[in-house]
Scaffold this motif. Structure first.
Motif, short mmCIF file in Angstrom:
data_model
loop_
_atom_site.label_atom_id
_atom_site.label_comp_id
_atom_site.label_asym_id
_atom_site.label_seq_id
_atom_site.Cartn_x
_atom_site.Cartn_y
_atom_site.Cartn_z
N LEU A 544 0.83 -1.20 0.00
CA LEU A 544 0.00 0.00 0.00
C LEU A 544 0.87 1.26 0.00
CD1 LEU A 544 -2.61 -1.24 2.61
CD2 LEU A 544 -3.12 -0.70 0.21
N GLN A 545 1.93 1.23 0.79
CA GLN A 545 2.84 2.36 0.84
C GLN A 545 3.58 2.51 -0.49
OE1 GLN A 545 6.31 1.77 3.11
NE2 GLN A 545 6.74 3.93 3.42
N GLY A 546 3.98 1.38 -1.07
CA GLY A 546 4.70 1.45 -2.33
C GLY A 546 3.88 2.09 -3.43
N ARG A 547 2.59 1.79 -3.45
CA ARG A 547 1.73 2.40 -4.47
C ARG A 547 1.65 3.91 -4.27
NH1 ARG A 547 -2.98 3.28 -7.16
NH2 ARG A 547 -3.42 1.78 -8.82
N ALA A 548 1.55 4.32 -3.01
CA ALA A 548 1.49 5.75 -2.72
C ALA A 548 2.79 6.44 -3.12
CB ALA A 548 1.21 5.97 -1.23
N ARG A 549 3.90 5.81 -2.84
CA ARG A 549 5.19 6.41 -3.18
C ARG A 549 5.38 6.53 -4.68
NH1 ARG A 549 9.90 4.72 1.05
NH2 ARG A 549 9.06 5.99 2.72
N LEU A 550 4.92 5.54 -5.39
CA LEU A 550 5.01 5.60 -6.84
C LEU A 550 4.24 6.81 -7.36
CD1 LEU A 550 5.95 4.04 -9.43
CD2 LEU A 550 3.66 3.04 -9.47
N LEU A 551 3.07 7.03 -6.82
CA LEU A 551 2.26 8.16 -7.27
C LEU A 551 2.90 9.49 -6.91
CD1 LEU A 551 -1.22 6.72 -6.22
CD2 LEU A 551 -0.43 7.10 -8.57
N ILE A 552 3.44 9.58 -5.69
CA ILE A 552 3.98 10.86 -5.22
C ILE A 552 5.34 11.15 -5.84
CG2 ILE A 552 4.85 12.08 -3.18
CD1 ILE A 552 2.69 10.59 -1.55
N ARG A 553 6.19 10.14 -5.91
CA ARG A 553 7.59 10.40 -6.26
C ARG A 553 7.94 10.15 -7.70
NH1 ARG A 553 10.13 7.88 -0.70
NH2 ARG A 553 9.29 9.50 0.64
N ARG A 554 7.12 9.35 -8.40
CA ARG A 554 7.48 9.05 -9.79
C ARG A 554 6.53 9.67 -10.80
NH1 ARG A 554 10.49 4.84 -11.06
NH2 ARG A 554 10.72 6.06 -12.96
N THR A 555 5.33 9.98 -10.37
CA THR A 555 4.36 10.51 -11.33
C THR A 555 3.91 11.93 -11.00
OG1 THR A 555 2.39 9.70 -10.15
CG2 THR A 555 3.49 8.16 -11.64
N GLY A 556 4.23 12.40 -9.80
CA GLY A 556 3.82 13.75 -9.43
C GLY A 556 2.36 13.86 -9.03
N HIS A 557 1.66 12.73 -8.87
CA HIS A 557 0.25 12.76 -8.47
C HIS A 557 0.17 12.81 -6.94
CE1 HIS A 557 -0.75 10.64 -12.54
NE2 HIS A 557 -0.45 11.90 -12.68
N ILE A 558 0.45 13.99 -6.41
CA ILE A 558 0.64 14.14 -4.96
C ILE A 558 -0.64 13.82 -4.19
CG2 ILE A 558 1.40 15.69 -3.13
CD1 ILE A 558 3.51 15.10 -5.27
N GLU A 559 -1.72 14.43 -4.55
CA GLU A 559 -2.96 14.25 -3.78
C GLU A 559 -3.46 12.81 -3.88
OE1 GLU A 559 -3.83 16.41 -1.68
OE2 GLU A 559 -2.37 17.86 -2.42
N GLU A 560 -3.32 12.21 -5.06
CA GLU A 560 -3.72 10.81 -5.21
C GLU A 560 -2.84 9.92 -4.35
OE1 GLU A 560 -4.27 7.43 -8.74
OE2 GLU A 560 -3.70 9.49 -9.26
N GLY A 561 -1.56 10.27 -4.27
CA GLY A 561 -0.66 9.51 -3.41
C GLY A 561 -0.99 9.66 -1.95
N LEU A 562 -1.33 10.87 -1.52
CA LEU A 562 -1.73 11.08 -0.12
C LEU A 562 -3.00 10.30 0.20
CD1 LEU A 562 -0.98 14.90 0.31
CD2 LEU A 562 0.05 13.02 1.62
N ALA A 563 -3.92 10.24 -0.74
CA ALA A 563 -5.14 9.45 -0.53
C ALA A 563 -4.80 7.97 -0.36
CB ALA A 563 -6.10 9.66 -1.70
N ALA A 564 -3.80 7.51 -1.13
CA ALA A 564 -3.37 6.12 -1.01
C ALA A 564 -2.74 5.87 0.36
CB ALA A 564 -2.38 5.78 -2.11
N LEU A 565 -2.02 6.85 0.88
CA LEU A 565 -1.45 6.71 2.22
C LEU A 565 -2.55 6.64 3.28
CD1 LEU A 565 1.62 9.14 2.06
CD2 LEU A 565 1.67 6.65 2.23
#
Length: 910
Positions: A544-565
């Motif tokens: 679950l954390q890995g998916r969030a990190r991928l969104l935040i750090r590799r794609t720039g989808h910050i808010e989507e990544g925070l929602a995943a967290l």
């Protein structure tokens, strides 16, 4: 005549006769000088044959002693003493207790256990071969399996150098294939064709003998005919192909068949190739040992009982979760993500992935030239999903150890690394031989404590035979990362990908493989791997954390990544990693109130969470809360680090607080205490952090000469220290300090920097090299313009494919460089972005530049002043003086104070 029990022979007291032959006996004896049991081999002159036979036996005994001493390998029986007593030559050897391989030839043992034995034999023979020696008598009677699973190869008495070695040295080796009377030296049934014929030999004769031994162990009989006597045997060796190996996998049969090739050139290139070919099929031998210990099946006792297996002393400072866990985190002093005590995060390759940078340094996963992990097709079979908590418990551990180990697995699944590490530590306390727990402790702590991680891994390696196939694959995958210097991150990624394909239902391996894939594959290829992990275990905190990190750090989808967290925190409430990532992300975004609320939630859920207290302190500091509140949060974090045995980490947090509040003299004293605290640590990261911090503090106080001497002191020692692949590198910054102090010339500085840049020429390092080696060390317009001339185009990529925290460092570097180059308009947006965060105290990605946030505020004020924004300049200057205005010696504060006064904003500056 034979010696009797209780009889003294030289310094040895005989205890029992273990075996005898025509020329002497072997006794179990006690060494009265050293107080240990030995196997004492004695030659007796009174029953000697002809003088040549006697001389040959003496030479053979001396040869055995010399070879054992020269090879010095745990798989070869150690020789303690050699000499002569009352005309009788003797040799005192390691006493080994266990089973001869001969006793296991017909044992009903699993195939994997037999292959493990054969692989261990091959490894020991490889050691001898690399030393230029050939055993010449490999057979089941000369291989012993010690009670703890260690393989010992016996009787190197007829070993010799290869004919090529003898010719090169123009020497003489008096142990030929045959003796003067025509009898063989060795055992004919295990001899290679060239050995039988008296042709020149090399290490491949041992390989052939290994093949005969392997065939016999796996099939239960020799591969050549024995029914018509010795002549028929020799003829069979020279001309017959071995019969098929029924019920043996084709891959194993192919390995053995090649070893038994008639022509040496057709055999394997070396024993190392055999070890590599067998590795995927090897499984623990402990089951075999335990199963056959009953009286009905007891094998005959061995002739030697050993001390505990010899182990190398680990270096004091070998990643997986740690390395694959720390995107651009490096060994940062303020990052509370590295130790289990700080709720370990699984970050690593995200940093190595993107640009591998942190602060003025970047992730140095120095690597061998290995290929990226293979893109693996899914198996056509539907694997059984196996959560990490569903892994089999160690078979032979006691109940206390098993219970603690089970708790550790639950901690892994929850992403609660502190809990997991503490549980595994209890498990190893209850059962020190629990290799599976040692392995996971190494994975959890390696990047936080170089020494402890490598020591834990060494303990796991020693117990490899007790690991199940999944854990053996996990161990093998991490060897390049933890035990190599420099670490080989790509090879670990490749091995994890292969291991995950081999065990397609295993969520733990799927998780690790997906995180390492971040280093080499685009997000579109990594996301399916992470989703596969979540298919296997929807509640796996790391996935679950890995998916969030991928969104935040590799794609720039910050808010989507925070929602995943948030989904991770909801699914696994104890997932400290997800709580930490949420806080770090909001720190970088400048959402200080959100960080404060999240830290308090984290503390309430987890209890002992020093990282949460540091995030709380950072949020309070950034929004100007009373100093007493900030100090209390920092001291609480430090106290909790100490309770977890992380004294150095506690020290770092306290030092950073002193720097953040402008108490530089006290910070200097604490840094010198910290130097003493890590004095015995051979890890470059431990010493490099301290040196870089001390140099920065001394420079800020205007003591350039002292800063240069500190820089030179570390640089002189740097080559003898162990490099952590996740360490930030402050090399150029320290060179710059040496140059500023007049200790090196400009030419030396430029040459050393060019060599450093060349040694990190990989594309993934381009941004980190530029930030650390050019931008942040520029001191004037000429240097700044030179830095801009070599700036990578990735600096302006949108979206940025690296962590938010490195983005802050990059913006600070760009702002500083543009300002020095005389372009304040270009500097303004970067310095504005760099100072928006709440990272003035807690700087997760800034191990070598903890002052960066305040210095960026200083530059922002100068830029706004140059652009005519008096109000904005006064605001920035006021924030700097609120932090460092009380410092007795501060270059930054002095310059800011002068500019604030000139602008008439003294009142605002306070």
């Amino acid at each position: 005549m034979p010696l009797s029990p209780g009889e003294r022979f030289d310094r040895y007291v005989v205890e029992a006769l273990l075996g005898e032959g025509g020329m002497g006996e072997v006794y179990r004896a006690q060494d009265t000088r050293l107080g240990r049991s030995v196997a004492l081999k004695v030659l007796r002159r009174d029953i000697q044959g002809g003088s040549e036979s006697w001389a040959r036996q003496v030479r053979r005994m001396l040869r055995e002693a010399r070879i054992a001493a020269a090879l010095n390998d745990p798989g070869i029986v150690a020789v303690y003493d050699v000499g002569e007593h009352e005309g009788a030559p003797f040799i005192a050897m390691e006493l080994v207790q266990g089973k001869l391989l001969r006793d296991l030839v017909h044992a009903d043992a699993p195939l994997g256990e037999k292959i493990t034995l054969l692989s261990a034999i091959a490894k020991v023979l490889s050691v001898a071969h690399h030393a230029g020696l050939v055993h010449r008598d490999v057979k089941p009677e000369n291989v012993m399996l010690r009670e703890d699973g260690v393989i010992k190869i016996l009787d190197f008495g007829i070993a010799r150098r290869t004919d090529a070695e003898i010719a090169l040295s123009e020497g003489h080796d008096d142990l030929a294939t045959r003796t003067g009377d025509g009898s063989f030296v060795g055992t004919p049934a295990y001899m290679a064709p060239e050995q039988v014929k008296g042709d020149p030999i090399d290490a491949r004769v041992d390989q052939f003998a290994w093949g005969v031994t392997a065939y016999e162990l796996l099939v239960g009989k020799l591969p050549f005919r024995l029914d018509r006597g010795p002549v028929s045997l020799i003829a069979s060796i020279l001309s017959d192909d071995p019969p098929p190996m029924n019920d043996v996998p084709a891959e194993i049969e192919a390995v053995v068949a090649r070893a038994l090739a008639k022509e040496p050139a057709d055999r394997h290139a070396s024993m190392d190739d055999i070890v590599a070919a067998l590795a995927p099929f090897a499984t623990p031998i402990t089951t075999l040992l335990r199963r056959r210990d009953g009286p009905a099946n007891a094998a005959r006792p061995s002739v030697r009982e050993p001390p505990p297996p010899k182990a190398s002393t680990p270096s004091r400072s070998m990643t997986t979760r740690s390395s694959a866990r720390r995107a651009t985190t490096n060994r940062t002093p303020v990052t509370t993500t590295r130790a289990p005590a700080r709720a370990r995060r699984f970050l690593g390759l995200a940093a190595i992935v993107t640009v591998g940078v942190a602060a003025a340094g970047f992730v140095f996963a120095r690597k061998a030239r290995t290929a990226p992990p293979p893109v693996l097709a899914r198996t056509s079979l539907t694997p059984v999903p196996t959560a990490v908590t569903a892994l089999p418990l160690p078979k032979f551990a006691n109940e206390e150890a098993r219970a603690a180990y089970r708790e550790g697995l639950q901690g892994l699944r929850d992403g609660a690394w502190r809990t997991a590490y503490a549980a595994f530590a209890r498990a190893t306390g209850a059962d020190p031989g629990l290799a599976a727990a040692w392995l996971r402790m190494a994975i959890l702590i390696w990047d936080a404590d170089f020494t402890a991680g490598r020591e834990h891994f060494r303990r796991a390696v020693l117990g490899r035979a007790t690991l199940d196939p999944h854990d053996q694959a996990l161990l093998d995958a991490h060897e390049p990362l933890i035990q190599r210097q420099p670490s080989d991150v790509p090879e670990t990624a490749r091995r994890l990908a292969l291991a995950s394909a081999r065990f397609p239902g295993n969520a733990e391996l799927a998780n690790l493989a997906s995180m390492y894939a971040l280093a080499y594959l685009p997000p579109s290829d990594v996301l399916p791997r992470i989703d596969r992990c979540l298919e296997l275990d929807p509640l796996y905190g790391d996935c679950l954390q890995g998916r969030a990190r991928l969104l935040i750090r590799r794609t720039g989808h910050i808010e989507e990544g925070l929602a995943a967290l948030e989904r991770c925190i909801e699914a696994t409430p104890a997932a400290s990693d997800c709580l930490m990532d949420r806080g770090d992300t909001n720190l970088a975004l400048g959402r200080c109130s959100v960080v404060e609320a999240g830290a308090r939630e984290w503390i309430a859920k987890v209890g002992i969470a020093p990282a949460a207290h540091m995030q709380l302190a950072g949020a309070l500091y950034a929004r100007g809360a009373p100093e007493a509140a900030v100090k209390t949060a920092v001291e609480t974090a430090a106290a909790q680090f100490r309770t977890q045995g992380l004294e150095a980490e506690a020290s770092k947090q306290l030092i950073l607080h002193e720097i953040a509040t402008g108490r530089f003299e006290r910070a200097e004293r604490m840094l010198r205490d910290h130097q003493r605290l890590v004095a015995d640590d051979p890890a470059a990261g431990a010493h490099g952090w301290t040196a870089s911090m001390l140099v920065q503090v001394l420079e800020e106080m205007g003591r350039d000469a002292d800063a240069g001497r500190e820089a030179q002191s570390f640089l002189a020692r740097r080559g003898a220290l162990i490099t952590d692949p996740i360490s930030a590198d402050s090399f150029v910054h320290l060179l710059r300090a040496s140059r500023a102090a007049g200790l090196i010339t400009r030419d030396v500085y430029e040459a050393e920097r060019a060599a450093w840049v060349k040694s990190h020429s990989e594309h993934a390092y381009r941004m980190g090299v530029w930030v650390s080696g050019y931008a942040l060390v520029a001191r004037d317009a000429a240097e700044a313009k030179a830095a801009l001339a070599v700036m990578p185009s990735e600096a302006f990529a949108k979206p940025r494919s690296f962590s938010l925290h490195f983005g802050l460092i990059l913006d600070s570097a760009l702002g500083q460089t543009y300002w020095l180059a005389g372009d304040p308009a270009a500097a303004l947006p970067h310095l504005t972005a760099a100072t928006v965060s709440c990272s003035g105290l807690v700087e997760p990605m800034m191990p070598t530049h903890p002052m960066r946030h305040t210095k960026s505020l200083h530059l922002l004020g100068l830029v706004r002043e140059a652009l005519g924004d008096r109000s904005g300049a006064c605001d920035a200057f006021g924030r700097v003086l609120a932090r460092w205005g009380g410092a007795r010696a501060s270059r930054t504060a002095a310059e800011v104070r002068a500019h604030a006064k000139a602008l008439g904003c003294e009142a605002k500056a306070g």
